[in-house]
Design a protein around this motif. Structure first.
Motif, PDB file in Angstrom:
ATOM      1  N   SER A 107       0.816  -1.213   0.000  1.00 55.25           N
ATOM      2  CA  SER A 107       0.000   0.000   0.000  1.00 55.25           C
ATOM      3  C   SER A 107       0.850   1.263   0.000  1.00 55.25           C
ATOM      4  CB  SER A 107      -0.913   0.011   1.221  1.00 55.25           C
ATOM      5  OG  SER A 107      -0.138   0.207   2.399  1.00 55.25           O
ATOM      6  N   ALA A 108       0.178   2.388  -0.261  1.00 53.92           N
ATOM      7  CA  ALA A 108       0.855   3.685  -0.211  1.00 53.92           C
ATOM      8  C   ALA A 108       1.438   3.925   1.175  1.00 53.92           C
ATOM      9  CB  ALA A 108      -0.126   4.795  -0.580  1.00 53.92           C
ATOM     10  N   GLY A 109       0.649   3.635   2.202  1.00 52.91           N
ATOM     11  CA  GLY A 109       1.125   3.826   3.565  1.00 52.91           C
ATOM     12  C   GLY A 109       2.327   2.970   3.892  1.00 52.91           C
ATOM     13  N   ALA A 110       2.316   1.727   3.410  1.00 54.91           N
ATOM     14  CA  ALA A 110       3.444   0.833   3.657  1.00 54.91           C
ATOM     15  C   ALA A 110       4.697   1.299   2.928  1.00 54.91           C
ATOM     16  CB  ALA A 110       3.094  -0.590   3.236  1.00 54.91           C
ATOM     17  N   ASN A 111       4.531   1.875   1.734  1.00 60.73           N
ATOM     18  CA  ASN A 111       5.680   2.403   1.006  1.00 60.73           C
ATOM     19  C   ASN A 111       6.386   3.479   1.815  1.00 60.73           C
ATOM     20  OD1 ASN A 111       6.493   1.712  -1.961  1.00 60.73           O
ATOM     21  ND2 ASN A 111       4.274   1.344  -1.872  1.00 60.73           N
ATOM     22  N   VAL A 112       5.607   4.346   2.434  1.00 60.20           N
ATOM     23  CA  VAL A 112       6.206   5.406   3.249  1.00 60.20           C
ATOM     24  C   VAL A 112       6.743   4.830   4.559  1.00 60.20           C
ATOM     25  CG1 VAL A 112       5.775   7.600   4.416  1.00 60.20           C
ATOM     26  CG2 VAL A 112       4.682   7.131   2.212  1.00 60.20           C
ATOM     27  N   MET A 117      10.703   2.206   9.215  1.00 57.99           N
ATOM     28  CA  MET A 117      11.142   0.960   9.834  1.00 57.99           C
ATOM     29  C   MET A 117      12.639   0.738   9.632  1.00 57.99           C
ATOM     30  SD  MET A 117       7.887  -1.507   8.973  1.00 57.99           S
ATOM     31  CE  MET A 117       8.527  -2.872   9.929  1.00 57.99           C
ATOM     32  N   ALA A 118      13.167   1.256   8.513  1.00 58.77           N
ATOM     33  CA  ALA A 118      14.595   1.102   8.237  1.00 58.77           C
ATOM     34  C   ALA A 118      15.457   1.859   9.239  1.00 58.77           C
ATOM     35  CB  ALA A 118      14.913   1.585   6.818  1.00 58.77           C
ATOM     36  N   ILE A 119      14.888   2.872   9.902  1.00 56.91           N
ATOM     37  CA  ILE A 119      15.658   3.600  10.912  1.00 56.91           C
ATOM     38  C   ILE A 119      15.218   3.210  12.322  1.00 56.91           C
ATOM     39  CG2 ILE A 119      16.203   5.531   9.404  1.00 56.91           C
ATOM     40  CD1 ILE A 119      13.987   7.136  10.743  1.00 56.91           C
ATOM     41  N   GLY A 120      14.480   2.086  12.421  1.00 60.77           N
ATOM     42  CA  GLY A 120      14.222   1.502  13.720  1.00 60.77           C
ATOM     43  C   GLY A 120      12.870   1.751  14.343  1.00 60.77           C
ATOM     44  N   ASP A 121      11.971   2.480  13.642  1.00 56.98           N
ATOM     45  CA  ASP A 121      10.647   2.719  14.219  1.00 56.98           C
ATOM     46  C   ASP A 121       9.803   1.441  14.074  1.00 56.98           C
ATOM     47  OD1 ASP A 121       8.245   3.731  15.153  1.00 56.98           O
ATOM     48  OD2 ASP A 121       8.450   5.634  14.098  1.00 56.98           O
ATOM     49  N   TYR A 124       3.398   0.838  15.224  1.00 57.28           N
ATOM     50  CA  TYR A 124       2.501   0.860  14.066  1.00 57.28           C
ATOM     51  C   TYR A 124       1.696   2.157  14.004  1.00 57.28           C
ATOM     52  CZ  TYR A 124      -1.429  -0.242  11.027  1.00 57.28           C
ATOM     53  OH  TYR A 124      -2.367  -0.189  10.031  1.00 57.28           O
ATOM     54  N   GLY A 125       1.147   2.564  15.127  1.00 58.49           N
ATOM     55  CA  GLY A 125       0.317   3.767  15.130  1.00 58.49           C
ATOM     56  C   GLY A 125       1.099   5.002  14.742  1.00 58.49           C
ATOM     57  N   ARG A 126       2.323   5.109  15.235  1.00 55.26           N
ATOM     58  CA  ARG A 126       3.157   6.273  14.910  1.00 55.26           C
ATOM     59  C   ARG A 126       3.569   6.240  13.446  1.00 55.26           C
ATOM     60  NH1 ARG A 126       6.368   6.133  19.153  1.00 55.26           N
ATOM     61  NH2 ARG A 126       7.873   4.696  18.211  1.00 55.26           N
ATOM     62  N   ILE A 127       3.921   5.057  12.940  1.00 53.81           N
ATOM     63  CA  ILE A 127       4.295   4.937  11.532  1.00 53.81           C
ATOM     64  C   ILE A 127       3.128   5.325  10.631  1.00 53.81           C
ATOM     65  CG2 ILE A 127       4.898   3.274   9.712  1.00 53.81           C
ATOM     66  CD1 ILE A 127       6.563   1.768  11.805  1.00 53.81           C
ATOM     67  N   THR A 168      12.196  10.162   6.044  1.00 55.94           N
ATOM     68  CA  THR A 168      13.280   9.988   7.017  1.00 55.94           C
ATOM     69  C   THR A 168      14.125  11.247   7.182  1.00 55.94           C
ATOM     70  OG1 THR A 168      14.673   9.056   5.270  1.00 55.94           O
ATOM     71  CG2 THR A 168      13.470   7.493   6.665  1.00 55.94           C
ATOM     72  N   ALA A 169      13.643  12.385   6.631  1.00 56.77           N
ATOM     73  CA  ALA A 169      14.371  13.661   6.727  1.00 56.77           C
ATOM     74  C   ALA A 169      15.790  13.552   6.181  1.00 56.77           C
ATOM     75  CB  ALA A 169      14.389  14.171   8.165  1.00 56.77           C
TER      76      ALA A 169
END
Length: 258
Positions: A107-112, A117-121, A124-127, A168-169
């Motif tokens: 999904s679009a949300g999963a793409n973002v 997740m790659a930086i450790g988050d 789920y709710g925050r992501i 990820t800024a």
């Protein structure tokens, strides 16, 4: 801008057997600066971009990057795992074809969210909340968060790819013909969005484009490439309004017919 460049490139070179990809490329990129690399197809601009982003290994020269901790690292000597982490976090890469920069099966949300997740988050709710915020920032409606990229138009896919890259800024973003293949009206909207994001986030950007109108709108400085070498460079308005090299003059004169 700070008093030190974010990227220092010296004598960069790449060949493909007997064919020259690029050679003798040297420049500095400063924090918050947008550099456009322009030229016709085959000029070497995409080879240069891929070497700078470590997608291709250069054959010579150096690329020194200013890390967040203040150290300066030569990318050629950086371990592969560290370079890959940079590409997932501190850098972004916006492809001409959004499908090359998106996971088309999620999904679009999963793409973002994947970048977070790659930086450790792992929350789920925050992501999901951050993904919603970024979809809004790139003008994608909140009710499309669970839709896959295949359900999106070309312009929406490109905006989603931008959100995926910027969540990820990152401090440095590479863009390869980001408006290529889009309708003129969609291009204009995307360019306006990109210009606002670059300004608001203070991004350093290297953008490859054959479209001088894109270069004028987005970049502070421009490098013109021909046959793998930089033949003219300077402030964007100066180069486009008063080109000194015959090749650049030809490129500029072709704008009305483009």
């Amino acid at each position: 801008m700070t008093d030190a460049p974010i990227l220092e490139v010296r004598d960069l070179a790449k060949t493909y057997g007997a064919r020259l990809g690029c050679a003798d490329i040297s420049f500095d990129l400063w924090p918050g600066e947008v550099l456009a690399v322009v030229g016709e197809s085959g000029s070497g601009k995409t080879t240069l971009l891929n070497c700078l982003s470590t997608r291709l290994a250069a054959d010579g020269g150096s690329i020194v990057y200013a890390m967040r901790d203040g150290s300066r690292r030569d990318l050629a000597t950086m371990p592969e795992a560290e370079r890959r982490f940079l590409m997932r976090t501190d850098w972004g890469f916006v492809h001409q074809n959004p499908a090359d920069g998106l996971r088309m099966g999620v999904s679009a949300g999963a793409n973002v969210g994947e970048r977070l997740m790659a930086i450790g988050d792992r929350h789920y709710g925050r992501i999901r909340g951050t993904a919603l915020d970024w979809l809004s920032r790139v003008e994608i409606a909140a009710d499309r968060i669970d839709d896959g990229p295949r359900a999106f138009s070309g312009g929406m896919r490109q905006r989603l790819q931008i959100a995926r890259n910027l969540v990820t800024a990152p401090r440095l973003v590479f863009m390869d013909e980001p408006t290529g293949g889009l309708d003129v009206s969609v291009q204009a909207r995307l360019l306006d969005l990109m210009r606002g994001l670059v300004r608001d986030l203070g991004l350093s950007v290297i953008i490859v484009t054959h479209d001088l109108a894109v270069a004028r709108l987005l970049s502070h400085r421009i490098m013109v490439m021909k046959d793998g070498r930089v033949i003219e460079e300077g402030l964007t308005d100066r180069v486009l309004d008063d080109p000194r090299q015959p090749y650049t003059q030809l490129l500029v004169s072709s704008i009305p017919q483009a």
